[in-house]
Design a protein around this motif. Structure first.
Motif, PDB file in Angstrom:
ATOM      1  N   GLU A  28       0.840  -1.202   0.000  1.00 51.42           N
ATOM      2  CA  GLU A  28       0.000   0.000   0.000  1.00 51.42           C
ATOM      3  C   GLU A  28       0.876   1.254   0.000  1.00 51.42           C
ATOM      4  OE1 GLU A  28      -2.253  -0.777   3.475  1.00 51.42           O
ATOM      5  OE2 GLU A  28      -3.281  -2.511   2.588  1.00 51.42           O
ATOM      6  N   LEU A  29       2.024   1.150   0.622  1.00 52.55           N
ATOM      7  CA  LEU A  29       3.080   2.158   0.506  1.00 52.55           C
ATOM      8  C   LEU A  29       4.183   1.511  -0.322  1.00 52.55           C
ATOM      9  CD1 LEU A  29       3.177   3.486   4.182  1.00 52.55           C
ATOM     10  CD2 LEU A  29       2.402   4.746   2.178  1.00 52.55           C
ATOM     11  N   GLU A  30       4.449   2.053  -1.490  1.00 57.21           N
ATOM     12  CA  GLU A  30       5.300   1.384  -2.465  1.00 57.21           C
ATOM     13  C   GLU A  30       6.772   1.737  -2.294  1.00 57.21           C
ATOM     14  OE1 GLU A  30       3.667   2.550  -6.186  1.00 57.21           O
ATOM     15  OE2 GLU A  30       1.858   1.317  -5.966  1.00 57.21           O
ATOM     16  N   PRO A  31       7.672   0.843  -2.748  1.00 57.97           N
ATOM     17  CA  PRO A  31       9.109   1.132  -2.704  1.00 57.97           C
ATOM     18  C   PRO A  31       9.419   2.465  -3.375  1.00 57.97           C
ATOM     19  CG  PRO A  31       8.749  -1.148  -3.290  1.00 57.97           C
ATOM     20  CD  PRO A  31       7.396  -0.501  -3.282  1.00 57.97           C
ATOM     21  N   GLY A  32      10.216   3.299  -2.693  1.00 60.49           N
ATOM     22  CA  GLY A  32      10.580   4.600  -3.233  1.00 60.49           C
ATOM     23  C   GLY A  32       9.613   5.713  -2.857  1.00 60.49           C
ATOM     24  N   GLU A  33       8.495   5.360  -2.240  1.00 58.40           N
ATOM     25  CA  GLU A  33       7.491   6.372  -1.875  1.00 58.40           C
ATOM     26  C   GLU A  33       7.938   7.149  -0.635  1.00 58.40           C
ATOM     27  OE1 GLU A  33       2.678   6.599  -0.994  1.00 58.40           O
ATOM     28  OE2 GLU A  33       3.561   4.847  -1.957  1.00 58.40           O
ATOM     29  N   ARG A  34       7.791   8.469  -0.691  1.00 62.55           N
ATOM     30  CA  ARG A  34       8.168   9.311   0.450  1.00 62.55           C
ATOM     31  C   ARG A  34       7.151   9.181   1.572  1.00 62.55           C
ATOM     32  NH1 ARG A  34       9.229  15.381  -0.941  1.00 62.55           N
ATOM     33  NH2 ARG A  34       9.884  15.330   1.231  1.00 62.55           N
ATOM     34  N   LEU A  35       7.671   9.155   2.791  1.00 65.04           N
ATOM     35  CA  LEU A  35       6.811   9.113   3.977  1.00 65.04           C
ATOM     36  C   LEU A  35       6.844  10.490   4.624  1.00 65.04           C
ATOM     37  CD1 LEU A  35       7.832   5.640   5.472  1.00 65.04           C
ATOM     38  CD2 LEU A  35       5.971   6.167   3.900  1.00 65.04           C
ATOM     39  N   MET A  36       5.872  11.303   4.279  1.00 64.01           N
ATOM     40  CA  MET A  36       5.822  12.666   4.800  1.00 64.01           C
ATOM     41  C   MET A  36       4.986  12.695   6.078  1.00 64.01           C
ATOM     42  SD  MET A  36       5.496  14.752   1.198  1.00 64.01           S
ATOM     43  CE  MET A  36       4.325  13.601   0.472  1.00 64.01           C
TER      44      MET A  36
ATOM     45  N   THR B 202       4.121  13.025  16.250  1.00 59.06           N
ATOM     46  CA  THR B 202       5.067  12.333  17.135  1.00 59.06           C
ATOM     47  C   THR B 202       5.050  10.813  16.951  1.00 59.06           C
ATOM     48  OG1 THR B 202       4.979  14.095  18.781  1.00 59.06           O
ATOM     49  CG2 THR B 202       5.776  11.948  19.519  1.00 59.06           C
ATOM     50  N   PRO B 203       3.881  10.140  17.014  1.00 54.85           N
ATOM     51  CA  PRO B 203       3.905   8.683  16.802  1.00 54.85           C
ATOM     52  C   PRO B 203       4.314   8.299  15.380  1.00 54.85           C
ATOM     53  CG  PRO B 203       1.638   9.473  16.949  1.00 54.85           C
ATOM     54  CD  PRO B 203       2.522  10.606  17.364  1.00 54.85           C
ATOM     55  N   ILE B 204       4.057   9.176  14.403  1.00 55.74           N
ATOM     56  CA  ILE B 204       4.505   8.917  13.026  1.00 55.74           C
ATOM     57  C   ILE B 204       6.028   8.912  12.986  1.00 55.74           C
ATOM     58  CG2 ILE B 204       4.551   9.795  10.662  1.00 55.74           C
ATOM     59  CD1 ILE B 204       1.828   8.742  11.376  1.00 55.74           C
ATOM     60  N   ARG B 205       6.606   9.910  13.613  1.00 59.34           N
ATOM     61  CA  ARG B 205       8.074  10.032  13.634  1.00 59.34           C
ATOM     62  C   ARG B 205       8.706   8.819  14.318  1.00 59.34           C
ATOM     63  NH1 ARG B 205       8.350  14.627  16.233  1.00 59.34           N
ATOM     64  NH2 ARG B 205       7.885  15.793  14.322  1.00 59.34           N
ATOM     65  N   GLU B 206       8.114   8.388  15.451  1.00 59.84           N
ATOM     66  CA  GLU B 206       8.634   7.233  16.181  1.00 59.84           C
ATOM     67  C   GLU B 206       8.525   5.961  15.339  1.00 59.84           C
ATOM     68  OE1 GLU B 206       6.365   7.171  19.757  1.00 59.84           O
ATOM     69  OE2 GLU B 206       7.494   8.787  20.714  1.00 59.84           O
ATOM     70  N   ALA B 207       7.404   5.827  14.639  1.00 58.10           N
ATOM     71  CA  ALA B 207       7.194   4.649  13.798  1.00 58.10           C
ATOM     72  C   ALA B 207       8.207   4.597  12.667  1.00 58.10           C
ATOM     73  CB  ALA B 207       5.774   4.658  13.242  1.00 58.10           C
ATOM     74  N   ILE B 208       8.475   5.731  12.044  1.00 64.75           N
ATOM     75  CA  ILE B 208       9.429   5.779  10.940  1.00 64.75           C
ATOM     76  C   ILE B 208      10.827   5.373  11.417  1.00 64.75           C
ATOM     77  CG2 ILE B 208      10.660   7.372   9.401  1.00 64.75           C
ATOM     78  CD1 ILE B 208       7.976   8.792   8.954  1.00 64.75           C
TER      79      ILE B 208
ATOM     80  N   ARG C 297      15.668  14.434   1.130  1.00 62.84           N
ATOM     81  CA  ARG C 297      14.383  13.855   0.726  1.00 62.84           C
ATOM     82  C   ARG C 297      13.602  13.325   1.908  1.00 62.84           C
ATOM     83  NH1 ARG C 297      13.908   9.633  -3.782  1.00 62.84           N
ATOM     84  NH2 ARG C 297      11.723  10.225  -3.462  1.00 62.84           N
ATOM     85  N   GLY C 298      14.324  12.949   2.963  1.00 63.68           N
ATOM     86  CA  GLY C 298      13.656  12.408   4.140  1.00 63.68           C
ATOM     87  C   GLY C 298      13.467  10.910   4.051  1.00 63.68           C
ATOM     88  N   ALA C 299      12.404  10.408   4.679  1.00 65.55           N
ATOM     89  CA  ALA C 299      12.159   8.975   4.757  1.00 65.55           C
ATOM     90  C   ALA C 299      11.443   8.477   3.505  1.00 65.55           C
ATOM     91  CB  ALA C 299      11.317   8.658   5.989  1.00 65.55           C
ATOM     92  N   ILE C 300      11.937   7.361   2.966  1.00 66.90           N
ATOM     93  CA  ILE C 300      11.243   6.731   1.837  1.00 66.90           C
ATOM     94  C   ILE C 300      11.151   5.225   2.103  1.00 66.90           C
ATOM     95  CG2 ILE C 300      12.076   8.454   0.197  1.00 66.90           C
ATOM     96  CD1 ILE C 300      13.930   6.273  -0.945  1.00 66.90           C
ATOM     97  N   VAL C 301      10.168   4.596   1.495  1.00 61.49           N
ATOM     98  CA  VAL C 301      10.017   3.147   1.619  1.00 61.49           C
ATOM     99  C   VAL C 301      11.192   2.473   0.911  1.00 61.49           C
ATOM    100  CG1 VAL C 301       8.570   1.154   1.083  1.00 61.49           C
ATOM    101  CG2 VAL C 301       7.507   3.345   1.710  1.00 61.49           C
ATOM    102  N   ALA C 302      11.837   1.545   1.608  1.00 60.75           N
ATOM    103  CA  ALA C 302      13.013   0.871   1.051  1.00 60.75           C
ATOM    104  C   ALA C 302      12.647   0.061  -0.186  1.00 60.75           C
ATOM    105  CB  ALA C 302      13.632  -0.043   2.101  1.00 60.75           C
ATOM    106  N   SER C 303      13.546   0.024  -1.129  1.00 57.82           N
ATOM    107  CA  SER C 303      13.344  -0.764  -2.340  1.00 57.82           C
ATOM    108  C   SER C 303      13.435  -2.246  -2.031  1.00 57.82           C
ATOM    109  CB  SER C 303      14.400  -0.402  -3.388  1.00 57.82           C
ATOM    110  OG  SER C 303      14.293   0.944  -3.763  1.00 57.82           O
TER     111      SER C 303
END
Length: 229
Positions: free
Chosen positions: A31-39, A52-58, A73-79
């Motif tokens: 549902e969150l694809e490889p290379g997708e940014r996690l904003m 805050t819980p989003i940041r902790e989860a990332i 770029r920040g956090a992205i879903v790993a390939s």
């Protein structure tokens, strides 16, 4: 974001754990694809929580290797990488073969019937492009074999590997030609367990995993080739 993501609230879990599990499953299920940014702000809005819980989860997802931090770029879903796939399947292959061998010795008539039913369920779906349902049917077939071992430690390890494999399994099932092959392999594994043919079942499960590995590697390489063009 590629799809809608909904948090499954659990009154017995802290919010940070709910958010972590929600994002983890979204990545594993594609549902969150490889290379997708996690904003953070967008995810917080979608899940109806603070940042805050989003940041902790990332941060936790980064430790699991499901997320990488890219400068500027920040956090992205790993390939999905060849190394990750080979590492997981190297372990899974050995343990799946062990589980199937033990299942030959310990499976009950009730679980044997469930295994037959699970195989038939996959067969009914084999011409479908509903990859999520196909994956669920494939998982169910293997889960019954795990349950037949009556070994909770082995089941726990295999369940963890199964989750790590979910992203790869979906890639495999996107190849329609793989469905008939999977169905044929499921039938052979079922018949081997039914007849208590331990060595045959070990061989079939090893072949089953090897075919999956080869097909997913081909898909990964094809995706990398398209990106390079």
């Amino acid at each position: 974001m590629s799809q809608e993501i909904n948090a499954t609230m659990n009154e017995y879990l802290p919010l940070r754990d709910v958010v972590f599990q929600t994002l983890r499953q979204a990545i594993l299920r594609g549902e969150l694809e490889p290379g997708e940014r996690l904003m953070e702000i967008h995810l917080a809005d979608r899940l109806g929580v603070s940042r805050t819980p989003i940041r902790e989860a990332i941060r936790k997802l980064e430790l699991e290797g499901l997320v990488v931090m890219i400068p500027r770029r920040g956090a992205i879903v790993a390939s999905i990488t060849e190394k990750d796939l080979k590492d997981v399947l190297e372990v899974r292959r050995t343990l799946e073969m062990m589980a199937a061998e033990i299942a030959c010795q310990r499976i009950t008539p009730e679980l044997l019937q469930e295994l037959s039913d699970a195989g038939e369920e996959f067969q009914k779906l084999q011409n479908s492009d509903d990859y999520t349902s196909l994956a669920a049917a494939d998982v169910k077939f293997h889960d019954i074999i795990y349950a037949a071992t009556d070994n909770q430690r082995l089941i726990s390890i295999l369940n963890n590997l199964r989750e790590q494999m979910y992203r790869y399994r979906l890639e495999y099932l996107k190849d329609a030609d793989s469905h008939e092959k999977l169905n044929t392999e499921h039938k052979a594994i079922y018949e081997g367990i039914q007849n208590g043919e331990q060595e045959f079942v070990r061989t079939m499960v090893g072949q089953h995993i090897d075919n999956q590995r080869d097909a997913i590697l081909a898909a990964i390489r094809e995706n990398e080739k398209k990106k390079a063009e």
